[in-house]
Design a protein around this motif. Sequence first.
Motif, PDB file in Angstrom:
ATOM      1  N   GLY A  99     112.897 -25.664   6.147  1.00  0.00           N
ATOM      2  CA  GLY A  99     112.679 -25.533   7.583  1.00  0.00           C
ATOM      3  C   GLY A  99     112.012 -24.255   8.050  1.00  0.00           C
ATOM      4  N   ASP A 100     111.514 -23.437   7.127  1.00  0.00           N
ATOM      5  CA  ASP A 100     110.888 -22.180   7.566  1.00  0.00           C
ATOM      6  C   ASP A 100     109.668 -22.438   8.444  1.00  0.00           C
ATOM      7  N   ALA A 101     108.869 -23.446   8.083  1.00  0.00           N
ATOM      8  CA  ALA A 101     107.664 -23.731   8.864  1.00  0.00           C
ATOM      9  C   ALA A 101     108.046 -24.228  10.261  1.00  0.00           C
ATOM     10  N   PHE A 102     109.051 -25.081  10.319  1.00  0.00           N
ATOM     11  CA  PHE A 102     109.492 -25.575  11.623  1.00  0.00           C
ATOM     12  C   PHE A 102     109.969 -24.420  12.497  1.00  0.00           C
ATOM     13  N   LEU A 103     110.737 -23.529  11.904  1.00  0.00           N
ATOM     14  CA  LEU A 103     111.224 -22.369  12.660  1.00  0.00           C
ATOM     15  C   LEU A 103     110.052 -21.517  13.162  1.00  0.00           C
ATOM     16  N   ALA A 104     109.073 -21.326  12.310  1.00  0.00           N
ATOM     17  CA  ALA A 104     107.901 -20.533  12.717  1.00  0.00           C
ATOM     18  C   ALA A 104     107.193 -21.190  13.902  1.00  0.00           C
ATOM     19  N   GLU A 105     107.074 -22.524  13.871  1.00  0.00           N
ATOM     20  CA  GLU A 105     106.463 -23.238  15.011  1.00  0.00           C
ATOM     21  C   GLU A 105     107.277 -23.052  16.292  1.00  0.00           C
ATOM     22  N   GLN A 106     108.602 -23.134  16.127  1.00  0.00           N
ATOM     23  CA  GLN A 106     109.483 -22.964  17.295  1.00  0.00           C
ATOM     24  C   GLN A 106     109.256 -21.595  17.927  1.00  0.00           C
ATOM     25  N   VAL A 107     109.225 -20.572  17.073  1.00  0.00           N
ATOM     26  CA  VAL A 107     109.060 -19.208  17.579  1.00  0.00           C
ATOM     27  C   VAL A 107     107.693 -19.079  18.256  1.00  0.00           C
ATOM     28  N   ALA A 108     106.671 -19.677  17.634  1.00  0.00           N
ATOM     29  CA  ALA A 108     105.324 -19.587  18.217  1.00  0.00           C
ATOM     30  C   ALA A 108     105.286 -20.272  19.586  1.00  0.00           C
ATOM     31  N   CYS A 117     107.867 -20.797  21.612  1.00  0.00           N
ATOM     32  CA  CYS A 117     108.653 -19.984  22.544  1.00  0.00           C
ATOM     33  C   CYS A 117     107.855 -18.758  22.999  1.00  0.00           C
ATOM     34  N   ALA A 118     107.082 -18.174  22.092  1.00  0.00           N
ATOM     35  CA  ALA A 118     106.280 -17.005  22.464  1.00  0.00           C
ATOM     36  C   ALA A 118     105.256 -17.402  23.533  1.00  0.00           C
ATOM     37  N   LYS A 119     104.641 -18.569  23.354  1.00  0.00           N
ATOM     38  CA  LYS A 119     103.704 -19.052  24.378  1.00  0.00           C
ATOM     39  C   LYS A 119     104.434 -19.311  25.692  1.00  0.00           C
ATOM     40  N   GLY A 120     105.616 -19.894  25.587  1.00  0.00           N
ATOM     41  CA  GLY A 120     106.414 -20.144  26.789  1.00  0.00           C
ATOM     42  C   GLY A 120     106.745 -18.848  27.504  1.00  0.00           C
ATOM     43  N   PRO A 123     111.703 -10.817  27.660  1.00  0.00           N
ATOM     44  CA  PRO A 123     112.802 -10.453  26.746  1.00  0.00           C
ATOM     45  C   PRO A 123     112.290 -10.162  25.345  1.00  0.00           C
ATOM     46  N   ASP A 124     113.018  -9.326  24.612  1.00  0.00           N
ATOM     47  CA  ASP A 124     112.655  -9.027  23.216  1.00  0.00           C
ATOM     48  C   ASP A 124     112.994 -10.184  22.286  1.00  0.00           C
ATOM     49  N   GLY A 125     114.014 -10.947  22.661  1.00  0.00           N
ATOM     50  CA  GLY A 125     114.438 -12.044  21.796  1.00  0.00           C
ATOM     51  C   GLY A 125     115.119 -13.114  22.611  1.00  0.00           C
ATOM     52  N   ALA A 126     115.551 -14.169  21.932  1.00  0.00           N
ATOM     53  CA  ALA A 126     116.132 -15.370  22.539  1.00  0.00           C
ATOM     54  C   ALA A 126     115.059 -16.091  23.357  1.00  0.00           C
ATOM     55  N   PHE A 127     115.407 -17.182  24.007  1.00  0.00           N
ATOM     56  CA  PHE A 127     114.362 -17.962  24.690  1.00  0.00           C
ATOM     57  C   PHE A 127     114.674 -18.184  26.162  1.00  0.00           C
ATOM     58  N   PHE A 165     112.944 -21.187  28.222  1.00  0.00           N
ATOM     59  CA  PHE A 165     111.542 -21.562  27.998  1.00  0.00           C
ATOM     60  C   PHE A 165     111.314 -22.138  26.591  1.00  0.00           C
ATOM     61  N   ALA A 166     112.366 -22.753  26.018  1.00  0.00           N
ATOM     62  CA  ALA A 166     112.242 -23.318  24.668  1.00  0.00           C
ATOM     63  C   ALA A 166     111.632 -24.716  24.651  1.00  0.00           C
ATOM     64  N   CYS A 167     111.382 -25.276  25.820  1.00  0.00           N
ATOM     65  CA  CYS A 167     110.923 -26.667  25.861  1.00  0.00           C
ATOM     66  C   CYS A 167     109.413 -26.762  25.616  1.00  0.00           C
ATOM     67  N   SER A 168     108.906 -27.980  25.679  1.00  0.00           N
ATOM     68  CA  SER A 168     107.472 -28.194  25.522  1.00  0.00           C
ATOM     69  C   SER A 168     106.732 -27.456  26.629  1.00  0.00           C
ATOM     70  N   LEU A 169     105.504 -27.038  26.327  1.00  0.00           N
ATOM     71  CA  LEU A 169     104.757 -26.228  27.293  1.00  0.00           C
ATOM     72  C   LEU A 169     104.372 -27.053  28.521  1.00  0.00           C
ATOM     73  N   ASP A 170     104.225 -28.354  28.362  1.00  0.00           N
ATOM     74  CA  ASP A 170     103.957 -29.222  29.513  1.00  0.00           C
ATOM     75  C   ASP A 170     105.114 -29.185  30.505  1.00  0.00           C
ATOM     76  N   ARG A 171     106.296 -29.399  29.973  1.00  0.00           N
ATOM     77  CA  ARG A 171     107.461 -29.397  30.860  1.00  0.00           C
ATOM     78  C   ARG A 171     107.632 -28.016  31.507  1.00  0.00           C
ATOM     79  N   LEU A 172     107.463 -26.984  30.690  1.00  0.00           N
ATOM     80  CA  LEU A 172     107.632 -25.629  31.212  1.00  0.00           C
ATOM     81  C   LEU A 172     106.598 -25.345  32.301  1.00  0.00           C
ATOM     82  N   GLY A 173     105.348 -25.757  32.042  1.00  0.00           N
ATOM     83  CA  GLY A 173     104.284 -25.521  33.021  1.00  0.00           C
ATOM     84  C   GLY A 173     104.592 -26.182  34.355  1.00  0.00           C
ATOM     85  N   GLU A 174     105.079 -27.406  34.291  1.00  0.00           N
ATOM     86  CA  GLU A 174     105.428 -28.118  35.521  1.00  0.00           C
ATOM     87  C   GLU A 174     106.570 -27.395  36.250  1.00  0.00           C
ATOM     88  N   GLY A 175     107.562 -26.977  35.492  1.00  0.00           N
ATOM     89  CA  GLY A 175     108.687 -26.257  36.099  1.00  0.00           C
ATOM     90  C   GLY A 175     108.232 -24.961  36.755  1.00  0.00           C
TER      91      GLY A 175
END
Lengths: 392, 392
Positions: B291-300, B302-305, B324-328, B373-383
């Motif tokens: 799951g390292d790749a999945f985690l990396a995608e999640q972090v990426a 969240c960073a965009k979010g 924030p420095d960490g968490a989402f 802001f951990a959700c999809s960028l579409d949902r976040l953008g709408e919110g």
Amino acid sequence: MTDSPKTALIDAIRPEIKALPESGIVEVVNYARLKKDLVPLWVGEGDKPTPAFIADAAMAALKRGETFYTYQRGIPPLRQALADYLSRSYAAKIDPERVFVTVGGMSAIKETMQMLLNPGDEIVVPSPCWPNVAAAAEIMGGVVRPVMLTFGNRGWTLDIEKVMAACGPKTKIIFVNSPGNPTGYMMSRAEQKALLEFARKRGLWIVADEVYGRLVYDRKAAPSFLEIADPDERVVVVNTFSKNWAMTGWRMGWVVASKQLGQVYENLVQYNTSGVPTFLQHGAVAALNDGDAFLAEQVARCAKGRDMVTETFSRLPRVRYAPPDGAFYAFFSVDGEDDARALAFKLVDRANVGLAPGTAFGPGAPNFMRLCFACSLDRLGEGLARLEKALK
Amino acid sequence: MTDSPKTALIDAIRPEIKALPESGIVEVVNYARLKKDLVPLWVGEGDKPTPAFIADAAMAALKRGETFYTYQRGIPPLRQALADYLSRSYAAKIDPERVFVTVGGMSAIKETMQMLLNPGDEIVVPSPCWPNVAAAAEIMGGVVRPVMLTFGNRGWTLDIEKVMAACGPKTKIIFVNSPGNPTGYMMSRAEQKALLEFARKRGLWIVADEVYGRLVYDRKAAPSFLEIADPDERVVVVNTFSKNWAMTGWRMGWVVASKQLGQVYENLVQYNTSGVPTFLQHGAVAALNDGDAFLAEQVARCAKGRDMVTETFSRLPRVRYAPPDGAFYAFFSVDGEDDARALAFKLVDRANVGLAPGTAFGPGAPNFMRLCFACSLDRLGEGLARLEKALK
């Protein structure tokens, strides 16, 4: 005052927690770990995995992506299915708002102890008993008052006058496990009514562990406190999916209590486990709605197992045993063997059979052994044949 | 003395349990239950289900029939996979014998409180904080001493001198959640070292909630107590599978502590939950090993979010916020809005967006709002678009 940083780590924790016993069953299991071809009859589960119709329902929900945070009282379809199951199993109409889903019967008991026991409060527990009940109380600083069941010609019996006499000014809970583990003891309707009347007069809570309520051999279900208690009184009934539907490893159970305690159980679930995975709950819905036939098969197989035990033990004059009214354990003693723990080790060595020693179930049966007959009849037959040689 | 049977049921339970707060987030969720097309950003999870490679591993184990009682410390391959994951994520070599699998991070915290808190013992908790920590302590009769984080130009900060000053003769635990929920605060290595030195001198325990340790935006992992504490001292690090691998609904977490506490955690797991389903543990093994790749995608993502939030909020002069420095989570205030609870209801009504009020996280942020802001960028953008209109 905190203690010195030089104190051993184990001495820096709460004394109640340090004193918690290691499972007396696991001790024997560990002793036997390297034995080949051992017949394990020590744990309270069969040897069949969960049936496919239950697993399939859980997998379908998992595939649908039901992997998010969940309802702390249980998903609505599961609470409805539980209410339906209970209402058709017992002479009681159970409102789904009274049902709360928990991480096994264990968590149901643990959360109920948290709700009720201040440090020093007492809980009266008929003994021998599944040891986790006492441990759950002791973690909260509760004090366990055991009341001994006795073994005689009619098997294991409990004098409920002794239960009442054990209740003092600090008593908060009377714990009733009927049908009982390990004894198979079943409380009669009349005794339940008398105990409930006593508890009402004294403002005590009854916590009824009815996990084996459907695993009975001369009727549909054991008498249940659900059938005699008012919906809003101090009665909590705990149960599990583990035994009826071969789901020990799923860690799912439930509480039936007053709906006035809904927010309390919701909070306790939130702050203990944060609920049961939604996709597993869909498996449990299938167990309840489509599992009556499977349960009937389980009971029929256990009844045959019970008969096999009775037949074998009838040929062993040293064995003192009576067939249990409910649950799926034979709890017996062997003349000349006074130390159940030692006998458990000896049976591993000499018979290659795993039994649970009575010492694992609190006071009251230091020379008794528990044999679980819920497994396949082949495995049980082999185990009994080995025991017969060893105990002749 | 027991109370009268006439007492209302809710008054017959422990006062500590009656006083447990209902979740301040759930209150808003319930208020909004019938709203259509609401954008939910209140809960600490994304909108993607658990990835298939994890679900598949669990389903394979379920199909193999791994549905029996399980190891109370976690199945050996999972403890090994956790040790491997931690050893490659942090500058520390973690022995699998120090790792104990629990029903979520929640149960890890709850069992640690049971191990350490006698009634009246104090726990120092930087606040605002995930409210379940205080509740878990209070169930054991523990007393929470909050120490306020403060919000300024550098975002949320914590003065660890204040943490030390809050420790008195009854203090048993210092709780550290870094990166923090809801603030995103991250404790530096130097601060961790100073706090550990202080705890050693005073014989205190550090319970470190490092659930968001890998959800950071300028490094691989947040500084961890695993990297500076000795294996056998009074440090317990709790964690969860929930956030890194989108497994909130699986209810799986773990503890890293001294292996001298192995039997203690084994007993606590036994008497609280009796463990985590074996077949789910196989899913967790897949999460760790593949799951390292999945985690990396999640972090990426969240960073965009986080960047989207920062950009939107930069156009809103009433909003006070620092990335924030960490968490989402974005944890922000709005000038002219002093009551977060009221604002949460208002944003449901006027913007159709669900946020969590700061009042849900203990004292310290009565006028702040938490946005996940951990959700999809579409949902976040709408919110964010809706919030922008409402908060202009």
